[in-house]
Design a protein around this motif. Structure first.
Motif, PDB file in Angstrom:
ATOM      1  N   PRO A 111      84.292 -48.836  11.259  1.00  0.00           N
ATOM      2  CA  PRO A 111      83.247 -48.474  10.294  1.00  0.00           C
ATOM      3  C   PRO A 111      82.197 -47.526  10.853  1.00  0.00           C
ATOM      4  N   THR A 167      82.016 -50.768   3.550  1.00  0.00           N
ATOM      5  CA  THR A 167      81.176 -51.357   4.598  1.00  0.00           C
ATOM      6  C   THR A 167      79.843 -50.643   4.721  1.00  0.00           C
ATOM      7  N   TYR A 194      77.653 -51.947   1.778  1.00  0.00           N
ATOM      8  CA  TYR A 194      77.235 -53.335   1.999  1.00  0.00           C
ATOM      9  C   TYR A 194      76.048 -53.385   2.954  1.00  0.00           C
ATOM     10  N   LEU A 204      83.110 -55.575   8.973  1.00  0.00           N
ATOM     11  CA  LEU A 204      81.828 -55.006   8.588  1.00  0.00           C
ATOM     12  C   LEU A 204      81.231 -54.207   9.734  1.00  0.00           C
ATOM     13  N   HIS A 205      80.237 -53.415   9.391  1.00  0.00           N
ATOM     14  CA  HIS A 205      79.513 -52.640  10.399  1.00  0.00           C
ATOM     15  C   HIS A 205      78.859 -53.598  11.395  1.00  0.00           C
TER      16      HIS A 205
END
Length: 757
Positions: A250, A542, A545, A600-601
């Motif tokens: 990401p 991502t 979010y 996710l990041h």
């Protein structure tokens, strides 16, 4: 009387003496490497200064002709040579006759050509042996099962000349064993995790048929890869790793143009447009987080992965080499950025801080912080090290490298460190949308930069996507860290006894962070689960979010120094509770989908940690007033965030580091609490349970499910900040009387609260 013969000396055979002694008809003892007579002659010669213009015979005429000054020195060692020994071929370093030396070199070339042809004739046999190991590398039986297996060891081809020389000494295949890793992706997480990535790879060859066609076994294609870097995986494996890097990473993947990079991998390694080895090593290290089954997390929280560490060390070596020569500096800077994000996900803070400062300072002489990423020489400033961009793709590459380097600097500085580059020194315009960048649409440059008015809250549709919003969110967070750092450096600027929160600067910053940025998001980006009107969570972005979490994390960072739960109607308490509740809400939403939070990041773990810190402060207050029921609810939320950090840490050690840091912060309340097992309150009995982490309302004293939303003690709260016109001195009705009622924690936080200035 005849002398007795000495046993220590014996007569030499014919031609056993050195050539020099035979020529001068002197006695020779045939000692190697230099006989005693030649040594004495050399010492006598060195005892007096050489005459002007004297040239030692040990130097060839070619070397002498290339020297600009006359030779005026003695030979460095005695000139003593012998005839070749039978069965041992000796090539003198210097041939007295140039034609003789050429003949010897031609013989050596002929021998090497013969060995090369012999190795190529054995190549099909080696492929058959590798085919037997196919299930080791591709156990899922994907469409490439008919392809020859390429291992992650260096190819057994003799490397020829290459555009990029390895920074380490060359090593043969027999003397080095590189770490092995397969593309089998362990199914240890759900949703879009390693299992789904492996399933998606079954159609990889159909999607990349043009690329795979060039990788099929072909005697003529072997010639193209004679210059293949032996430190890199073989072409098929490398292409897959690059594809996984773009699909799963990401961070670093945002700075590269995927179509052109995938195409360049089909070129011969000696081609000028073939990617720099440093870039490929950095991609291999980053992609290993999603592919290497041999990695494991040690008790110290560090991930052990020989394959990733090997390529990370190679990337560092190329960076060191480029810093000495300056060659291909921009591609190496891209590799440095990718490696930096890899180190951040690994939680290796010392290296992270070093690379954060290093890459931002390197980008400044390249003039990446100037409009158009280039500047000409003026009377007060030198020109940039890089020439002007030759096309739009190169310009966008530079923009994205600069902004991702800047985002990394801001993310690393979230703990309260000074930034590497001040916001006032950034003149680069924001990048284009990712879809325009990849498709190379003819779009004008983004008109927005940090000096543009209201850049953070104005989002032109043709220049807005999740990546651009993420850049703006990170710059928003940096405003908070800048404010806190400067407030700590100059505490005397605030009037003694005056509340800093009443100052115009604080109020403007708080309104921007807590209200204006989130409310300014375009309608298509209002939901953290994806882009669109009603995203269903099947296509999580991502970047988007994280855009929804950063404003709440910034709000907590701004207000946490002033939080005081012992004071009713405290605005900082209200701000922090609402921000923590929004972060928990986003976590509930993403866990309701099949998406794996490990993708996710990595900055998401900082947001979870800040929300948990607020809950720890709240739990301490509840322990002090003796509200055990609400305390148990808060413990459940703390443990929920701990589980999120641990799950993320199963793949990226930064999650384990933050959870360990959180446990240290919880040490005080662990000693004060009366809960029997506080670290197990609210923990689900089986993993990935979506039925509810907290006990239902019926289980809590027979209450009705309507007493709390969803029938649980800790339901999802409603979105805060509905009224933006409440004055700061009006207080927070939601905090007033919080400690004296018997409602659940969710009911208290759902009551009207402070919404804005």
């Amino acid at each position: 009387m005849p002398k007795a013969s000495s046993s220590s000396t014996s007569a030499l055979k014919r031609n056993q003496a050195c050539k020099q002694c035979r020529k001068r008809k002197l006695k020779c003892d045939a000692q190697r490497p230099h006989c005693g007579t030649c040594v004495r002659t050399w010492l006598s010669q060195c005892a007096v200064p050489p005459p002007v213009g004297f040239a030692c015979v040990a130097l060839s005429s070619l070397i002498i002709s290339q020297l600009n000054s006359p030779i005026n020195r003695h030979p460095t060692e005695p000139t003593c040579t012998y005839d070749p020994v039978e069965g041992l071929k000796l090539l003198p370093e210097v041939a007295e006759d140039a034609s003789e030396r050429i003949r010897l070199l031609e013989n050596q070339i002929s021998d090497l050509k013969y060995k090369l042809q012999e190795a190529q004739s054995q190549q099909p046999q080696r492929r058959v042996q590798q085919q037997a190991q196919h299930q080791i590398y591709f156990p899922h039986g994907d469409a490439s099962s008919s392809q020859p297996v390429a291992s992650l060891s260096p190819p057994e081809r003799p490397p020829s000349s290459s555009l990029y020389h390895s920074p380490s000494p060359p090593q043969t295949h027999s003397s080095i064993v590189l770490p092995q890793a397969s593309l089998s992706i362990s199914p240890d997480s759900r949703g879009q995790s390693r299992e789904n990535i492996a399933n998606d790879l079954t159609g990889y060859d159909a999607q990349q048929s043009s690329i795979q066609h060039t990788m099929e076994p072909d005697p003529f294609m072997d010639l193209l890869f004679l210059g293949w870097n032996p430190d890199l995986p073989e072409p098929v494996i490398l292409t897959r790793l690059v594809d996984i890097f773009f699909r799963c990473d990401p961070c670093g993947s945002r700075i590269l143009h995927r179509p052109s990079l995938m195409t360049s991998l089909t070129l011969p390694p000696t081609h000028a447009d073939f990617p720099h080895p440093a870039l490929l090593h950095a991609i291999c290290a980053s992609a290993s987080r999603w592919t290497s089954p041999d990695s494991h997390i040690g008790p110290d929280g560090k991930r052990r992965d020989r394959f990733a560490e090997f390529h990370a060390q190679k990337t560092r070596a190329y960076i060191d080499q480029t810093m000495k020569t300056g060659a291909q500096i921009f591609q190496v800077l891209q590799a440095c950025i990718i490696l930096s994000w890899y180190l951040y996900a690994e939680g290796r803070w010392v290296e992270v801080w070093f690379f954060a400062g290093f890459q931002t300072r390197v980008a400044v002489p390249l003039r990446l912080n100037h409009p158009g990423t280039h500047s000409k020489q003026t009377g007060t400033a030198p020109a940039g090290y890089l020439p002007a961009p030759s096309n739009v793709r190169e310009l966008e590459h530079r923009r994205r490298a600069w902004w991702m380097s800047l985002v990394f600097d801001r993310v690393v500085s979230s703990g309260g460190w000074l930034h590497g580059v001040d916001e006032r020194d950034i003149g680069t315009e924001l990048p284009l949308r990712s879809v325009d960048f990849e498709a190379e649409h003819p779009v004008d440059s983004n008109p927005q930069d940090l000096s543009t008015e209201s850049t953070l809250i104005v989002h032109p549709p043709q220049y807005t996507d999740p990546f651009l919003l993420l850049i703006k969110a990170c710059m928003l967070f940096s405003k908070v860290t800048d404010y806190n750092v400067r407030l700590n450096l100059r505490p005397s600027t605030a009037t003694k006894g005056e509340d800093v929160r009443l100052s115009p600067n604080f109020r403007a910053l708080d309104r921007l962070v807590a209200v204006e940025f989130s409310s300014s998001l375009p309608h298509a980006y209002k939901n953290c689960l994806g882009v669109g009107e009603t995203p269903d969570g099947t296509n999580i972005d991502t970047d988007l979010y994280l855009v929804h979490l950063i404003p709440h994390a910034a709000t907590i960072t701004l207000h946490i120094p002033f939080i005081n739960f012992s004071t009713e109607e405290d605005t900082s308490v209200s701000r922090c509770l609402n921000a923590a509740r929004e972060i928990l809400t986003a976590y509930y939403l993403i866990t309701s989908t099949s998406f794996s939070i490990t993708r996710l990041h990595p900055f998401v773990v900082t947001c979870w940690y800040l929300a948990a810190v607020v809950q720890v402060h709240l739990c301490k207050r509840l322990i002090e007033i003796g509200d055990r029921t609400s305390e148990a609810d808060v413990w459940g939320e703390i443990n929920l965030l701990r589980l999120a950090l641990l799950e993320y840490g199963s793949q990226s050690p930064i999650g384990l580091r933050q959870e360990k840091l959180l446990q240290g912060f919880m040490a005080e309340i662990l000693q004060l609490t009366s809960q029997a097992q506080p670290l197990k309150v609210g923990v689900p009995l089986y993993p990935f349970s979506h039925a509810g982490v907290f006990p239902s309302a019926q289980e809590e004293g027979g209450k009705s499910p309507d007493d709390s939303a969803g029938g649980h003690v800790a339901p999802l709260p409603s979105t805060a900040y509905e009224d933006e016109d409440v004055a700061m001195n009006s207080g927070s009705p939601g905090v007033s009387g919080m400690w004296n009622n018997n409602n659940t924690m969710a009911a208290r936080t759902a009551s009207p609260s402070y919404h804005g200035y």
